[in-house]
Design a protein around this motif. Sequence first.
Motif, PDB file in Angstrom:
ATOM      1  N   LYS A 189      -5.966   6.524   8.626  1.00 15.95           N
ATOM      2  CA  LYS A 189      -6.982   7.086   7.733  1.00 15.95           C
ATOM      3  C   LYS A 189      -8.009   6.039   7.284  1.00 15.95           C
ATOM      4  CE  LYS A 189      -7.869   9.181   3.333  1.00 15.95           C
ATOM      5  NZ  LYS A 189      -7.417   9.807   2.134  1.00 15.95           N
ATOM      6  N   TRP A 190      -7.519   4.839   6.901  1.00 19.64           N
ATOM      7  CA  TRP A 190      -8.405   3.861   6.265  1.00 19.64           C
ATOM      8  C   TRP A 190      -8.958   2.813   7.228  1.00 19.64           C
ATOM      9  CZ3 TRP A 190     -10.300   4.597   1.466  1.00 19.64           C
ATOM     10  CH2 TRP A 190      -9.645   5.540   0.669  1.00 19.64           C
ATOM     11  N   ASP A 230     -10.401   7.382  -2.990  1.00 20.01           N
ATOM     12  CA  ASP A 230     -10.772   8.731  -2.561  1.00 20.01           C
ATOM     13  C   ASP A 230     -11.452   9.496  -3.681  1.00 20.01           C
ATOM     14  OD1 ASP A 230     -10.205   9.237   0.097  1.00 20.01           O
ATOM     15  OD2 ASP A 230      -8.096   9.729  -0.261  1.00 20.01           O
ATOM     16  N   LEU A 245      -5.250   3.697  -3.314  1.00 21.27           N
ATOM     17  CA  LEU A 245      -5.978   4.378  -2.236  1.00 21.27           C
ATOM     18  C   LEU A 245      -6.470   5.746  -2.705  1.00 21.27           C
ATOM     19  CD1 LEU A 245      -3.745   3.375   0.830  1.00 21.27           C
ATOM     20  CD2 LEU A 245      -5.976   2.421   0.179  1.00 21.27           C
ATOM     21  N   SER A 289       0.810  -1.229   0.000  1.00 15.27           N
ATOM     22  CA  SER A 289       0.000   0.000   0.000  1.00 15.27           C
ATOM     23  C   SER A 289       0.838   1.271   0.000  1.00 15.27           C
ATOM     24  CB  SER A 289      -0.949   0.003   1.203  1.00 15.27           C
ATOM     25  OG  SER A 289      -0.215   0.007   2.416  1.00 15.27           O
ATOM     26  N   GLU A 333     -14.429  -1.194   2.549  1.00 13.83           N
ATOM     27  CA  GLU A 333     -13.922  -1.566   3.869  1.00 13.83           C
ATOM     28  C   GLU A 333     -12.575  -2.197   3.616  1.00 13.83           C
ATOM     29  OE1 GLU A 333     -16.523  -4.314   6.001  1.00 13.83           O
ATOM     30  OE2 GLU A 333     -18.190  -3.305   4.996  1.00 13.83           O
ATOM     31  N   ILE A 334     -11.539  -1.644   4.196  1.00 11.00           N
ATOM     32  CA  ILE A 334     -10.218  -2.201   3.944  1.00 11.00           C
ATOM     33  C   ILE A 334      -9.955  -3.335   4.935  1.00 11.00           C
ATOM     34  CG2 ILE A 334      -7.767  -1.741   3.708  1.00 11.00           C
ATOM     35  CD1 ILE A 334      -8.712   0.254   1.924  1.00 11.00           C
ATOM     36  N   PRO A 383      -7.955  -0.223   8.447  1.00  9.44           N
ATOM     37  CA  PRO A 383      -8.042  -1.615   7.989  1.00  9.44           C
ATOM     38  C   PRO A 383      -8.246  -2.548   9.181  1.00  9.44           C
ATOM     39  CG  PRO A 383      -5.752  -0.944   8.133  1.00  9.44           C
ATOM     40  CD  PRO A 383      -6.577   0.292   8.406  1.00  9.44           C
ATOM     41  N   GLN A 389      -1.494   5.644   6.738  1.00 11.61           N
ATOM     42  CA  GLN A 389      -2.584   5.079   5.923  1.00 11.61           C
ATOM     43  C   GLN A 389      -3.577   4.326   6.800  1.00 11.61           C
ATOM     44  OE1 GLN A 389      -0.387   2.637   3.106  1.00 11.61           O
ATOM     45  NE2 GLN A 389      -0.401   4.265   1.549  1.00 11.61           N
TER      46      GLN A 389
END
Length: 401
Positions: free
Chosen positions: A54-55, A28, A24, A15, A35-36, A57, A51
């Motif tokens: 923010k995401w 956006d 990613l 990633s 859903e990561i 996972p 990351q």
Amino acid sequence: MGPLSLPRKVSVLGSTGSIGVSTLDLFDQAKVEVEIVALTAGRNVEQLAEQALKWRPQIAVIADEAALPRLRELLAGSGLRTAGGAAAVAEAAAADAQWVMSAIVGFAGLAPTLAAARAGAVVALANKESLICAGPTLLRTAKLAGGAVIPVDSEHSAIFQVFSPSNAQHVARLILTASGGPFLGWSREQMGRATPKQALAHPNWSMGAKISIDSATMMNKGLEVIEAAYLFAMPPERIEVLIHPQSIVHSLVEYADGSTLAQLGPPDMRSPIACAFAWPDRLPWPAKRLDLARSGPLSFDEPDLERFPALRIAKQALAAGGAAPAAMNGADEIAVAAFLGGRIGFLDIASTVEETLARMDRQNLLRPSDNDPVDSARVTDATARRVAGEVVNGLMAPVHA
Ligand code: NAD
Ligand code: MG
């Protein structure tokens, strides 16, 4: 417009790399709801942690186990799960994502990519090295598990988009386009003095270091010829390469009736990623449009195999079959690292690969093996790395004591 049926649970392997970040960013830009499941990186814990915050996972994995404590520290209090090590990357790749971006660079991507395929995910394949080293196994594994492999490499994405499997027997030729890289017009003598900085400066694409150097030697196109042979079940003699410095026509398929279909677009990896994400739908996102009236002339030319021997070496490795493609790949990874580390010259990259293949051939190490294909790929890769290391050391040794 009807609702799109897009994957919801996704993982991004690699990633923090060029393709991972573009993936990613595309999520956006397209404002898709994903859903990561897993984000994985090699060494860059700081960026992975950013990351992950923010995401959010289900798990963030760092391949370099020594960096796990730092990842834990950066994510302390976030409630996010973390793991470290190559096995943890492969395990995360097999978690319950419907769509997995395979964007680790090099042979290290093989095990996680296979794990994702075995789990039945749709694998968006940027990691071309896994296909070079175990192509038929990877494709068979995905098929048996009810998943799929969708190419992300721009040339293969282009072919994928204009290749109808029902017409496969009527395909006359696949034509892969190549920008020619930063040294397209350079003489061998000039290339002999090329620095890593010059070789990394690709005219059209901004990419990770390894693929940038592969583009400069044109080994990247060689790897892509092998990639195309496996992905589209095409014999080597029906795959050609055309130099197209503008990188607008991403590749072409010629059919038996004389009709040739091409796919075009601005050079932006988010487009092939979008294609692999939404296929067979099309993902709307604010992509830059192609403005052909303003893009200037498009030119095409034949590649020069004398100045760019890596392309010839790759074609020979594909024709030889057996362990040759995997050996070539491993040797290339070592040679590229040696060039980037200032230990060998630019022209030594291709000669290191060629010499490694010659030495392994003399020791009968390139023949097809009856062992499990993934095990054989692993053995071949390790041997090629060792032999290429010896070749590199030989090049570095002073000729006159
Ligand atoms: P990159 O170097 O920018 O990123 C590589 C990613 O893999 C990073 O996240 C890195 O942390 C991770 N990684 C590195 N070593 C690892 C290891 N041993 N274990 C686990 N993870 C590791 O590379 P990139 O340019 O994004 O390329 C990724 C893959 O996509 C390559 O196979 C490349 O050939 C292919 N590809 C890239 C482009 C492009 O435009 N960048 C285009 C076509 C294909
Ligand atoms: Mg490509």
